[in-house]
Design an enzyme around this catalytic site. Structure first.
Site, PDB file in Angstrom:
ATOM      1  N   LYS A  54      88.624  57.977   5.966  1.00 33.18           N
ATOM      2  CA  LYS A  54      89.417  58.588   6.849  1.00 33.18           C
ATOM      3  C   LYS A  54      90.215  57.505   7.899  1.00 33.18           C
ATOM      4  CE  LYS A  54      86.749  62.590   6.638  1.00 33.18           C
ATOM      5  NZ  LYS A  54      85.514  63.515   6.999  1.00 33.18           N
ATOM      6  N   GLN A  98      81.273  63.510  11.827  1.00 31.71           N
ATOM      7  CA  GLN A  98      80.897  63.736  10.326  1.00 31.71           C
ATOM      8  C   GLN A  98      79.571  64.531  10.286  1.00 31.71           C
ATOM      9  OE1 GLN A  98      83.169  62.714   8.181  1.00 31.71           O
ATOM     10  NE2 GLN A  98      81.689  63.610   6.573  1.00 31.71           N
ATOM     11  N   ASP A 121      88.936  69.272  12.646  1.00 32.21           N
ATOM     12  CA  ASP A 121      88.147  69.768  11.547  1.00 32.21           C
ATOM     13  C   ASP A 121      88.028  71.275  11.525  1.00 32.21           C
ATOM     14  OD1 ASP A 121      86.995  68.011   9.646  1.00 32.21           O
ATOM     15  OD2 ASP A 121      85.413  67.239  11.011  1.00 32.21           O
TER      16      ASP A 121
HETATM   17  N1  GUN Z   1      81.283  66.752   5.518  1.00 35.24           N
HETATM   18  C1  GUN Z   1      81.702  67.101   4.391  1.00 35.24           C
HETATM   19  N2  GUN Z   1      82.917  67.706   4.512  1.00 35.24           N
HETATM   20  C2  GUN Z   1      83.327  67.370   5.695  1.00 35.24           C
HETATM   21  C3  GUN Z   1      84.488  67.683   6.663  1.00 35.24           C
HETATM   22  O1  GUN Z   1      85.540  68.129   6.087  1.00 35.24           O
HETATM   23  N3  GUN Z   1      84.410  67.099   7.961  1.00 35.24           N
HETATM   24  C4  GUN Z   1      83.377  66.703   8.433  1.00 35.24           C
HETATM   25  N4  GUN Z   1      83.295  66.411   9.605  1.00 35.24           N
HETATM   26  N5  GUN Z   1      82.075  66.439   7.804  1.00 35.24           N
HETATM   27  C5  GUN Z   1      82.174  66.746   6.299  1.00 35.24           C
END
Ligand code: GUN
Length: 294
Positions: A54, A98, A121
């Protein structure tokens, strides 16, 4: 019949280029640099990999990223304290915590602490709540579900009036993608581990979204000829011939399914790359809103 391949990698690259150009314009015309803060708690290798990807993609499009890493032992107060600090920082337009968080932390409380204006998110309960209601607008929509819809749209696959079946009811994918399809006037069915006659239900789908995390579970004879199949699964399976000893497969038996489906996403190279593209898009949107440009 051989399905049209939905190339998520190429689509994501195209979106990323659109975002890069827009970030540059924002910088030169308004002096605004979009910023994303990533919060990683603990040392889950998959999470470390995702956060690294990311941040790398942010730098490719000119979005500033601020990486925060907390130890596995971090307390609820420490994590929420960091989130509060980021909420108050005007250089940060998006906050990404995350998931999964270490077990001792209360995920719901952490996500609720994020300012809804910075919830790129789309996991804040208010944003999810708005997504679940008719006539309400969330500030942001979760990235993987948004990526699925974006792929359908960019490949000209009509959603309105179609039978859409979603396999899986997770907070991150199954549930929100079903809501998005509903808002687009599809007729939706959500399947899960207790669904009876799963294959039969799937065979009704004009649009089939597989998000259960079971390697190759969806067989060719579960698919209606000509259907659009979106495979969100990312599953490791042992493969002694592969360099690392494993390879990644989706929830759909791709080789057989592509002979029946009308459109299909591969794994890897389908939905996966779209998730980060949507995150970059949400961060750009947030920066524009903060600058009063939207
Ligand atoms: N864990 C799995 N997919 C995601 C996501 O799209 N965002 C975040 N923050 N954690 C995740």
């Amino acid at each position: 019949m051989t399905a049209t391949l939905i190339d998520g990698k190429a689509t994501a690259a195209q979106i990323q280029e659109e975002i890069r150009a827009e970030v540059e314009r924002l910088k030169t015309e308004h002096g605004v640099v979009p910023g994303l803060a990533t919060v990683l708690v603990g040392e889950n290798p998959a999470s470390q990999f995702y956060v690294r990807s990311k941040r790398k993609r942010c730098s490719e499009v000119g979005i500033r990223s601020f990486g925060y890493e907390l130890p596995e032992s971090a307390s609820q107060e420490e994590v929420e304290g960091l989130v509060a600090e980021l909420n108050a920082n005007p250089e940060v337009h998006g906050i990404l915590v995350q998931l999964p968080l270490p077990k001792h932390l209360d995920e719901e409380r952490v996500l609720a602490a994020i300012s809804i204006e910075k919830d790129v998110d789309g996991f804040h309960p208010v944003n999810i709540g708005r997504l679940a209601m008719k006539g309400r607008e969330p500030m942001f929509v979760p990235c993987t579900p948004a990526g699925c819809i974006e792929l359908l749209d960019r490949y000209g696959i009509e959603i309105e009036g179609k039978e859409a079946v979603v396999l899986g009811r997770s907070n991150i994918v199954g549930l929100p993608v079903a809501m998005l399809l509903l808002h687009r006037n599809a007729t939706i069915t959500i399947c899960h581990s207790r669904t009876r006659d799963l294959a039969e239900v799937c065979r009704r789908a004009d649009i089939l979204i597989a998000a259960v995390g079971r390697p190759k579970m969806v067989k060719a004879d579960w698919i209606k000829p000509g259907a659009a199949v979106i495979d969100v699964g990312i599953n490791r399976v042992e493969d002694p011939t592969a360099k690392r000893g494993y390879r990644i497969v989706g929830d759909v038996d791709f080789e057989a399914a592509k002979e029946v489906a009308g459109y299909i996403t591969p794994v890897p190279g389908g939905v996966g790359p779209m998730t980060i593209a949507m995150l970059l898009k949400n961060t750009l949107t947030s920066a524009k809103r903060a600058a009063g440009l939207l």
